[in-house]
Design a protein around this motif. Structure first.
Motif, PDB file in Angstrom:
ATOM      1  N   PRO B 172      32.366  17.424   1.779  1.00  0.00           N
ATOM      2  CA  PRO B 172      32.779  16.379   0.844  1.00  0.00           C
ATOM      3  C   PRO B 172      31.930  16.510  -0.411  1.00  0.00           C
ATOM      4  CG  PRO B 172      31.487  15.434   2.640  1.00  0.00           C
ATOM      5  CD  PRO B 172      31.606  16.905   2.919  1.00  0.00           C
ATOM      6  N   LYS B 175      30.042  13.393  -2.230  1.00  0.00           N
ATOM      7  CA  LYS B 175      28.969  12.927  -1.345  1.00  0.00           C
ATOM      8  C   LYS B 175      27.797  13.889  -1.293  1.00  0.00           C
ATOM      9  CE  LYS B 175      31.348  10.409   2.348  1.00  0.00           C
ATOM     10  NZ  LYS B 175      31.636  10.599   3.786  1.00  0.00           N
ATOM     11  N   TYR B 178      25.386  13.167  -3.881  1.00  0.00           N
ATOM     12  CA  TYR B 178      24.648  11.960  -3.531  1.00  0.00           C
ATOM     13  C   TYR B 178      23.485  12.288  -2.593  1.00  0.00           C
ATOM     14  CZ  TYR B 178      25.344   6.960  -4.099  1.00  0.00           C
ATOM     15  OH  TYR B 178      25.241   5.665  -4.508  1.00  0.00           O
ATOM     16  N   LEU B 179      23.825  12.999  -1.553  1.00  0.00           N
ATOM     17  CA  LEU B 179      22.816  13.413  -0.575  1.00  0.00           C
ATOM     18  C   LEU B 179      21.724  14.223  -1.257  1.00  0.00           C
ATOM     19  CD1 LEU B 179      21.763  13.902   2.284  1.00  0.00           C
ATOM     20  CD2 LEU B 179      23.331  15.834   2.452  1.00  0.00           C
ATOM     21  N   ASP B 182      19.312  12.138  -3.089  1.00  0.00           N
ATOM     22  CA  ASP B 182      18.410  11.431  -2.188  1.00  0.00           C
ATOM     23  C   ASP B 182      17.302  12.346  -1.687  1.00  0.00           C
ATOM     24  OD1 ASP B 182      17.860   8.941  -0.656  1.00  0.00           O
ATOM     25  OD2 ASP B 182      18.133  10.284   1.050  1.00  0.00           O
ATOM     26  N   GLN B 183      17.660  13.573  -1.413  1.00  0.00           N
ATOM     27  CA  GLN B 183      16.653  14.522  -0.949  1.00  0.00           C
ATOM     28  C   GLN B 183      15.689  14.886  -2.067  1.00  0.00           C
ATOM     29  OE1 GLN B 183      16.034  15.896   2.217  1.00  0.00           O
ATOM     30  NE2 GLN B 183      17.369  14.204   2.812  1.00  0.00           N
ATOM     31  N   ARG B 188      12.645   7.573  -3.812  1.00  0.00           N
ATOM     32  CA  ARG B 188      11.783   6.883  -4.783  1.00  0.00           C
ATOM     33  C   ARG B 188      12.290   7.126  -6.195  1.00  0.00           C
ATOM     34  NH1 ARG B 188       8.253   7.858  -0.753  1.00  0.00           N
ATOM     35  NH2 ARG B 188       8.611  10.079  -0.983  1.00  0.00           N
ATOM     36  N   TYR B 219      24.208   8.572  -7.909  1.00  0.00           N
ATOM     37  CA  TYR B 219      23.067   8.166  -7.094  1.00  0.00           C
ATOM     38  C   TYR B 219      21.880   7.824  -7.977  1.00  0.00           C
ATOM     39  CZ  TYR B 219      19.162   8.329  -3.804  1.00  0.00           C
ATOM     40  OH  TYR B 219      18.047   8.029  -3.070  1.00  0.00           O
ATOM     41  N   ASN B 223      19.860   4.454  -7.946  1.00  0.00           N
ATOM     42  CA  ASN B 223      18.610   4.397  -7.179  1.00  0.00           C
ATOM     43  C   ASN B 223      17.373   4.883  -7.910  1.00  0.00           C
ATOM     44  OD1 ASN B 223      19.743   3.642  -4.426  1.00  0.00           O
ATOM     45  ND2 ASN B 223      20.988   5.411  -4.995  1.00  0.00           N
ATOM     46  N   PHE B 336      36.229  17.312   7.059  1.00  0.00           N
ATOM     47  CA  PHE B 336      35.012  17.495   6.289  1.00  0.00           C
ATOM     48  C   PHE B 336      33.888  17.996   7.177  1.00  0.00           C
ATOM     49  CE2 PHE B 336      37.222  14.297   3.655  1.00  0.00           C
ATOM     50  CZ  PHE B 336      37.366  15.098   2.542  1.00  0.00           C
ATOM     51  N   MET B 337      33.210  18.977   6.679  1.00  0.00           N
ATOM     52  CA  MET B 337      32.098  19.530   7.429  1.00  0.00           C
ATOM     53  C   MET B 337      30.883  18.638   7.243  1.00  0.00           C
ATOM     54  SD  MET B 337      33.441  22.414   8.400  1.00  0.00           S
ATOM     55  CE  MET B 337      31.992  23.268   9.005  1.00  0.00           C
ATOM     56  N   HIS B 338      30.057  18.653   8.257  1.00  0.00           N
ATOM     57  CA  HIS B 338      28.787  17.957   8.127  1.00  0.00           C
ATOM     58  C   HIS B 338      27.927  18.686   7.102  1.00  0.00           C
ATOM     59  CE1 HIS B 338      25.152  15.908   9.097  1.00  0.00           C
ATOM     60  NE2 HIS B 338      24.562  17.041   9.433  1.00  0.00           N
ATOM     61  N   MET B 339      27.159  17.915   6.335  1.00  0.00           N
ATOM     62  CA  MET B 339      26.252  18.538   5.376  1.00  0.00           C
ATOM     63  C   MET B 339      24.896  18.697   6.040  1.00  0.00           C
ATOM     64  SD  MET B 339      27.391  16.359   2.016  1.00  0.00           S
ATOM     65  CE  MET B 339      27.205  14.757   2.792  1.00  0.00           C
ATOM     66  N   ASP B 340      24.460  19.913   6.173  1.00  0.00           N
ATOM     67  CA  ASP B 340      23.199  20.167   6.858  1.00  0.00           C
ATOM     68  C   ASP B 340      22.022  20.110   5.895  1.00  0.00           C
ATOM     69  OD1 ASP B 340      24.419  20.688   9.346  1.00  0.00           O
ATOM     70  OD2 ASP B 340      24.997  22.669   8.601  1.00  0.00           O
ATOM     71  N   ILE B 341      21.004  19.381   6.296  1.00  0.00           N
ATOM     72  CA  ILE B 341      19.779  19.338   5.508  1.00  0.00           C
ATOM     73  C   ILE B 341      18.825  20.363   6.098  1.00  0.00           C
ATOM     74  CG2 ILE B 341      17.809  17.941   4.810  1.00  0.00           C
ATOM     75  CD1 ILE B 341      19.618  15.467   5.212  1.00  0.00           C
TER      76      ILE B 341
END
Lengths: 350, 350
Positions: B172, B175, B178-179, B182-183, B188, B219, B223, B336-341
């Motif tokens: 996605p 998204k 966005y992720l 955040d990373q 913060r 994002y 944030n 949608f595939m999972h997004m791997d961190i």
DNA sequence: ATGAAAGCGCTAACAA
DNA sequence: TTGTTAGCGCTTTCAT
């Protein structure tokens, strides 16, 4: 592109002047073939690049392969429920090729029920079995029987020190503790961290979290030496007790914020966490149980480390199927799963 | 447990007093059957719980299913190389069931080569094709032909606004931005961040990173409102230029530390990053190219967001195979595939 | 040690 | 509209 005319055992029978029967015998090392014929057949096979037709073979032997999955009963929302859900995942063409998977369950706190389940598995005479080695001694006992009867088996979740298994699918436990620590601290030194543990009566079970804890502590020693680490024990069946214990601890240690659990039960802390929000706090747990993922979405848990238990059983079943149907052996025995880092921003498509 | 005596078309032929031929006709809706017979057969099928034997069927029609995978040529270490590696991954039992996958490649910067590849795909007359919709117009054109000829197809990586595809497997995009944000920020507010972009000549290609960038910016707005965000453009083929550009930027903006790239080329920055280490800096990029993972291990890149391109093609191929062999349609069109961190602590088993 | 032949369950071409 | 039949490629008796 080579010509794609599939060549069959008939072709190689003709070419060698032998019969299909003989060819089949050498194909399966079934003996009763003269040295000479054997060599000749092998030669032609290589020469023509023969490849067996799996459907025809399967059809002719008319055998359904059964693989047994031996895991604990799953209460809804538990870790083992996730694992069990992998049983139906093997790509449909696979199951279509004549694979049947059957679940055998037992009470993970009752060794007798494990024994009973094992007996049933043996009775079913499967082409393979995947199991989680929860009871050490008993696991050794069954697997010995499997070996005797030539039944291949795969471990998931964790892995005993034995050696007869076909493959293992699971998380690298020590490393997972390391990763966990890194996610908890964010790579910075932190004042303190609380490890919440579940008081377990020892049901002769092996505890996979000890390695994880070891990894965690080693990371902290190396990367966050100033961090004070405490342990606290809770009883899963006593929610009020949990609150009390946490209240008590944090009253005495106001400088500590962060919390970690090494099993899949971080969701047990949700009530307390919800009642005591703190933007500074990081909370890290394991496994994508529904309740845990909820907590992630809600923001009460910061990070979850996942290991795809359903994938573990899927892969194990597939490995067994390949072994049974195609006679293949996985190239690596120990197949460590990737450790998934889950945050509120990537839970959705997990 | 129901009795497992497999019931066959013979059984149902007998029971209905009709012949195998007729039964087969209703089984495949091949027409030429009287209403009455049809109903009767269906009834008995249900009654007896008939399930077709896939091997027998496959064997009888003797058809090999071919699925074509249409993606850009992969230079070693590139994103598309990863994707291509998924082509052989479909569980062996699947391929054993008579599936052949063929790779068709083209130059992603040359629309003509794409057209040529499409022509070849059509020529091969596959049972299905998986493709990445890089050239918008041309993609529409081929897929129209696929539809005409009844060839199902799946998209991977990204997805046009059309609607005729069997399934889509990809990340996605919005998204993922966005992720990524955040990373980068660690949740913060941060003083600043630099977006490094690749100057692309517009090859009539769609640019999947725009949505990602949009997610990122949203994002940050929500944030990390205090964060100053700058863009800088580099030329992948001019390493010295990259260094110069980064040197220049950071000389002027000493307060900015963090760096992000939205395509798979974060590894281009490694030389500069290595020369300018900074423990405070966070660097986030996408995709598990070998060079990127190296950087992660070395600590020059903090986080990589992965989408398993190989899984995407594996899943797409399997979906097509199921469709071709079993006539199944995936339950969800957009998968949608999972997004791997990925961090240095969990790259190893990826 | 080897060959012949009867299927496995289904499909497809041809008759009827 | 329906039935018949000849395979698909391989396995497995049963003779030889």
């Amino acid at each position: 592109m080579a010509q794609n005319q599939k060549i069959t055992i008939n072709d190689i029978a003709q070419r060698t002047g032998l019969s299909k029967g003989t060819v089949d015998r050498v194909l399966h090392n079934r003996g009763e073939v003269s040295r000479k014929s054997y060599d000749r057949v092998m030669e032609v096979i290589r020469e023509l690049g023969y490849e067996p037709n799996v459907y025809a073979s399967l059809l002719a032997k008319g055998k359904k392969h059964l693989v047994a999955v031996l895991i604990p009963t799953h209460e809804p929302g538990s870790f083992w429920e996730l694992a069990a859900s992998g049983i139906d995942k093997p790509a449909d063409p696979v199951t279509a090729v004549g694979l049947e998977t059957v679940l055998f369950q037992y009470d993970q706190y009752d060794i007798e029920s494990f024994r009973a389940a094992c007996a049933k598995v043996l009775e079913a005479n499967p082409s393979g079995v995947v199991l989680a080695p929860l009871f050490q001694g008993e696991t050794e006992a069954v697997t010995r029987q499997f070996v005797e009867r030539g039944i291949p088996y795969c471990f998931i979740d964790s892995r005993p020190d034995s050696n007869g298994y076909l493959a293992y699918f699971g998380m690298p436990l020590y490393k997972s503790g390391y990763l966990c620590a890194d996610q908890l601290t964010g790579g910075r030194d932190i004042p303190g961290a609380l490890i919440v543990r579940v008081r377990r009566d020892r049901y002769q079970q092996s505890d996979p979290t000890v390695n994880r804890r070891a990894g965690f502590l080693d990371y902290m020693l190396e990367n966050a030496p100033g961090c004070k680490i405490d342990n606290v024990f809770i009883d899963p069946n006593d929610p009020d007790g949990i609150d009390a214990i946490l209240d008590g601890y944090f009253a005495e240690h106001p400088d500590v914020k962060h919390i970690v659990m090494f099993n899949s039960r971080i969701h047990l802390l949700v009530p307390w966490l919800t009642a005591h929000p703190d933007p500074e706090r990081r909370v890290v747990g394991f496994d994508n149980l529904k309740a845990n993922m909820e907590a992630l979405r809600a923001g009460t848990v910061s990070v979850l480390i996942g290991q795809r238990p359903d994938e573990q059983v899927r892969l194990a079943v597939e490995a067994l199927a390949e072994h049974a149907i195609l006679g293949k052996t996985p190239d690596r025995k120990d197949q460590f799963m990737h450790m998934d880092i889950l945050t509120r921003y990537n839970v959705e498509d997990y």
